[in-house]
Design a protein around this motif. Structure first.
Motif, PDB file in Angstrom:
ATOM      1  N   GLY A 120       0.753  -1.240  -0.040  1.00 27.54           N
ATOM      2  CA  GLY A 120       0.003  -0.022  -0.038  1.00 27.54           C
ATOM      3  C   GLY A 120       0.850   1.419   0.191  1.00 27.54           C
ATOM      4  N   ARG A 121       2.014   1.145   0.673  1.00 28.40           N
ATOM      5  CA  ARG A 121       2.673   2.422   0.654  1.00 28.40           C
ATOM      6  C   ARG A 121       3.546   2.402  -0.439  1.00 28.40           C
ATOM      7  N   MET A 122       4.110   1.641  -1.149  1.00 24.67           N
ATOM      8  CA  MET A 122       4.646   1.587  -2.695  1.00 24.67           C
ATOM      9  C   MET A 122       3.461   2.051  -3.461  1.00 24.67           C
ATOM     10  N   ILE A 123       2.531   1.622  -3.327  1.00 29.85           N
ATOM     11  CA  ILE A 123       1.445   2.178  -4.523  1.00 29.85           C
ATOM     12  C   ILE A 123       1.232   3.756  -4.203  1.00 29.85           C
ATOM     13  N   GLY A 124       0.905   3.984  -2.775  1.00 31.76           N
ATOM     14  CA  GLY A 124       0.675   5.299  -2.136  1.00 31.76           C
ATOM     15  C   GLY A 124      -0.933   5.323  -1.892  1.00 31.76           C
ATOM     16  N   ALA A 125      -1.581   4.337  -1.951  1.00 34.54           N
ATOM     17  CA  ALA A 125      -3.009   4.440  -1.368  1.00 34.54           C
ATOM     18  C   ALA A 125      -3.754   3.198  -1.458  1.00 34.54           C
ATOM     19  N   VAL A 126      -4.687   2.852  -0.696  1.00 36.48           N
ATOM     20  CA  VAL A 126      -5.295   1.640  -0.772  1.00 36.48           C
ATOM     21  C   VAL A 126      -6.634   1.938  -0.966  1.00 36.48           C
ATOM     22  N   PHE A 127      -7.410   1.355  -1.917  1.00 44.00           N
ATOM     23  CA  PHE A 127      -8.850   1.548  -2.408  1.00 44.00           C
ATOM     24  C   PHE A 127      -9.694   0.997  -1.343  1.00 44.00           C
ATOM     25  N   THR A 128     -10.832   1.786  -1.269  1.00 42.21           N
ATOM     26  CA  THR A 128     -12.035   1.509  -0.107  1.00 42.21           C
ATOM     27  C   THR A 128     -13.219   1.146  -1.192  1.00 42.21           C
ATOM     28  N   ASP A 129     -13.594   1.930  -2.227  1.00 42.66           N
ATOM     29  CA  ASP A 129     -14.645   1.880  -2.815  1.00 42.66           C
ATOM     30  C   ASP A 129     -14.784   2.953  -3.857  1.00 42.66           C
ATOM     31  N   GLY A 187       3.130   9.404   2.290  1.00 39.24           N
ATOM     32  CA  GLY A 187       4.569   9.472   2.433  1.00 39.24           C
ATOM     33  C   GLY A 187       5.043  10.850   1.427  1.00 39.24           C
ATOM     34  N   ASP A 188       6.089  10.675   0.702  1.00 41.01           N
ATOM     35  CA  ASP A 188       6.582  11.713   0.076  1.00 41.01           C
ATOM     36  C   ASP A 188       5.996  11.441  -1.225  1.00 41.01           C
ATOM     37  N   ILE A 189       4.733  11.827  -1.644  1.00 42.58           N
ATOM     38  CA  ILE A 189       3.997  11.573  -2.841  1.00 42.58           C
ATOM     39  C   ILE A 189       3.902  13.017  -3.601  1.00 42.58           C
ATOM     40  N   HIS A 190       4.289  12.947  -4.792  1.00 41.36           N
ATOM     41  CA  HIS A 190       4.099  14.121  -5.642  1.00 41.36           C
ATOM     42  C   HIS A 190       3.014  13.956  -6.544  1.00 41.36           C
ATOM     43  N   VAL A 191       1.695  14.655  -6.172  1.00 43.95           N
ATOM     44  CA  VAL A 191       0.801  14.520  -7.189  1.00 43.95           C
ATOM     45  C   VAL A 191       0.821  15.083  -8.473  1.00 43.95           C
ATOM     46  N   LEU A 192       0.132  14.503  -9.220  1.00 42.18           N
ATOM     47  CA  LEU A 192       0.279  14.901 -10.612  1.00 42.18           C
ATOM     48  C   LEU A 192      -1.093  15.313 -11.210  1.00 42.18           C
ATOM     49  N   TYR A 193      -2.222  14.692 -10.783  1.00 44.29           N
ATOM     50  CA  TYR A 193      -3.673  15.191 -11.128  1.00 44.29           C
ATOM     51  C   TYR A 193      -4.532  14.646 -10.047  1.00 44.29           C
ATOM     52  N   SER A 194      -5.766  15.457  -9.860  1.00 51.70           N
ATOM     53  CA  SER A 194      -6.814  15.023  -8.769  1.00 51.70           C
ATOM     54  C   SER A 194      -7.893  15.097  -9.488  1.00 51.70           C
ATOM     55  N   VAL A 195      -9.085  14.822  -8.983  1.00 53.47           N
ATOM     56  CA  VAL A 195     -10.498  14.943  -9.367  1.00 53.47           C
ATOM     57  C   VAL A 195     -11.182  15.737  -8.658  1.00 53.47           C
ATOM     58  N   ASP A 208      -9.522  17.849  -1.749  1.00 48.99           N
ATOM     59  CA  ASP A 208      -8.286  17.372  -2.364  1.00 48.99           C
ATOM     60  C   ASP A 208      -8.395  15.884  -2.471  1.00 48.99           C
ATOM     61  N   HIS A 209      -8.479  15.582  -3.658  1.00 47.59           N
ATOM     62  CA  HIS A 209      -8.911  13.993  -4.111  1.00 47.59           C
ATOM     63  C   HIS A 209      -7.791  13.596  -5.087  1.00 47.59           C
ATOM     64  N   PRO A 210      -6.501  13.294  -4.840  1.00 46.34           N
ATOM     65  CA  PRO A 210      -5.621  12.888  -5.553  1.00 46.34           C
ATOM     66  C   PRO A 210      -5.721  11.520  -6.532  1.00 46.34           C
ATOM     67  N   ILE A 211      -5.741  11.458  -7.803  1.00 46.96           N
ATOM     68  CA  ILE A 211      -6.076  10.213  -8.400  1.00 46.96           C
ATOM     69  C   ILE A 211      -4.705   9.697  -9.446  1.00 46.96           C
ATOM     70  N   SER A 212      -3.742  10.432  -9.462  1.00 43.77           N
ATOM     71  CA  SER A 212      -2.564   9.982  -9.906  1.00 43.77           C
ATOM     72  C   SER A 212      -1.035  10.874  -9.213  1.00 43.77           C
ATOM     73  N   TRP A 213      -0.028   9.936  -9.134  1.00 42.63           N
ATOM     74  CA  TRP A 213       1.181  10.697  -8.335  1.00 42.63           C
ATOM     75  C   TRP A 213       2.366   9.806  -8.598  1.00 42.63           C
ATOM     76  N   CYS A 214       3.323  10.265  -8.253  1.00 44.56           N
ATOM     77  CA  CYS A 214       4.825   9.443  -8.357  1.00 44.56           C
ATOM     78  C   CYS A 214       5.492   9.865  -6.913  1.00 44.56           C
ATOM     79  N   GLN A 215       6.370   8.786  -6.663  1.00 40.54           N
ATOM     80  CA  GLN A 215       7.041   8.972  -5.615  1.00 40.54           C
ATOM     81  C   GLN A 215       8.449   8.232  -5.781  1.00 40.54           C
ATOM     82  N   GLU A 216       9.460   8.733  -4.903  1.00 37.73           N
ATOM     83  CA  GLU A 216      10.765   7.951  -4.986  1.00 37.73           C
ATOM     84  C   GLU A 216      10.514   7.095  -3.611  1.00 37.73           C
ATOM     85  N   PHE A 217      10.666   5.780  -3.869  1.00 37.50           N
ATOM     86  CA  PHE A 217      10.264   4.845  -2.845  1.00 37.50           C
ATOM     87  C   PHE A 217      11.348   3.627  -2.418  1.00 37.50           C
ATOM     88  N   GLU A 218      11.852   3.906  -1.504  1.00 37.51           N
ATOM     89  CA  GLU A 218      13.013   2.831  -0.748  1.00 37.51           C
ATOM     90  C   GLU A 218      14.021   2.513  -1.866  1.00 37.51           C
TER      91      GLU A 218
END
Length: 255
Positions: A120-129, A187-195, A208-218
């Motif tokens: 979940g941390r690698m993806i950056g989010a955990v889906f709920t619904d 974490g250190d998320i860089h948001v690219l776009y939101s809805v 504030d509802h991000p839906i795409s991002w990137c990050q440096e991760f481990e």
């Protein structure tokens, strides 16, 4: 061990992985075909990457060994769902990322490995619904980021203010995911776009509802987009350009 060292003649190796043990998206074949087309274009000298790339598509989780993953520079988690890797296979994925490997995760990948917090941390989010698919307006947070660059104003969506590059907005039809927590808090998320939740019904993150991002991760890099529910996304020039640039950014071919 991470990806193999590159030479000027070495193409990037991209593993497109599509195993599902939960919901299975009908758009998976369209997604595989799209990545294969992007690879073919890169091999003919088209695209933005400094090196071409090859695609290996599989649903066989036995590919997740240290030796096998050393043949790849980027893993695309295309609509993976459920607990699709064993502990040993997940350990191989961790070593891949920590060795500098890239992850490009698409749409349903945020539903994957619900039993594994590291994933979940690698993806950056955990889906709920999510609400029913509907039109929504995407606000591009960073139109100048290399992953977004070149896609603004293109594709099948309706773009607004694209020429001025301020308050860039993109109207499209998709499945708008909600998450266990705002990705910015992970974490250190860089948001690219939101809805923009005011443009559709069923959002749960407010203004504030991000839906795409990137990050440096481990030691590695990861990219995620919640777009891509329907087949049509995989013939959309803007979306495909973002996926191509995401391969470039996560493999450090673009910065």
């Amino acid at each position: 061990m991470g990806p193999t060292a590159l030479t000027e003649e070495t193409p990037l190796g991209v593993l497109v992985f599509t195993k599902t043990t939960g919901f299975r998206h009908e758009s998976i074949p369209a997604g595989i075909s799209a990545f294969q087309r992007l690879a073919e274009q890169s091999q003919s000298g088209q695209g933005t990457l400094r090196r071409p790339f090859t695609v290996t598509a599989t649903e066989d989780a036995s590919a997740f060994t240290e030796a096998s993953l050393s043949n790849f520079d980027v893993i695309v988690l295309l609509q993976c769902s459920g607990d699709f890797l064993s502990k040993t296979q997940m350990d191989a994925l961790k070593r891949f990322v920590r060795g500098g490997g890239g992850i490009v995760a698409v749409h349903c990948a945020s539903t994957g490995m619900p039993s594994n917090p590291w994933y979940g941390r690698m993806i950056g989010a955990v889906f709920t619904d999510h609400p029913v698919p509907q039109h929504g307006v995407v606000t591009v947070d960073d139109p100048d980021h290399v992953i977004i660059r070149g896609s603004v104003g293109k594709g099948k969506g309706t773009w607004h203010n694209a020429n001025g590059r301020t308050d860039v907005r993109w109207e499209c039809f998709d499945e708008w995911y909600n998450y266990a927590q705002n990705p910015r808090s992970v974490g250190d998320i860089h948001v690219l776009y939101s809805v923009d939740e005011s443009t559709y019904e069923g959002g749960k993150h407010g203004q504030d509802h991000p839906i795409s991002w990137c990050q440096e991760f481990e030691g590695g890099r990861s990219f995620y987009t919640a777009l891509g529910h329907f087949d049509e996304a995989y013939s959309d020039e803007a979306f495909l350009g973002q996926l191509l640039n995401a391969i470039g950014w996560t493999s450090r071919q673009l910065d």
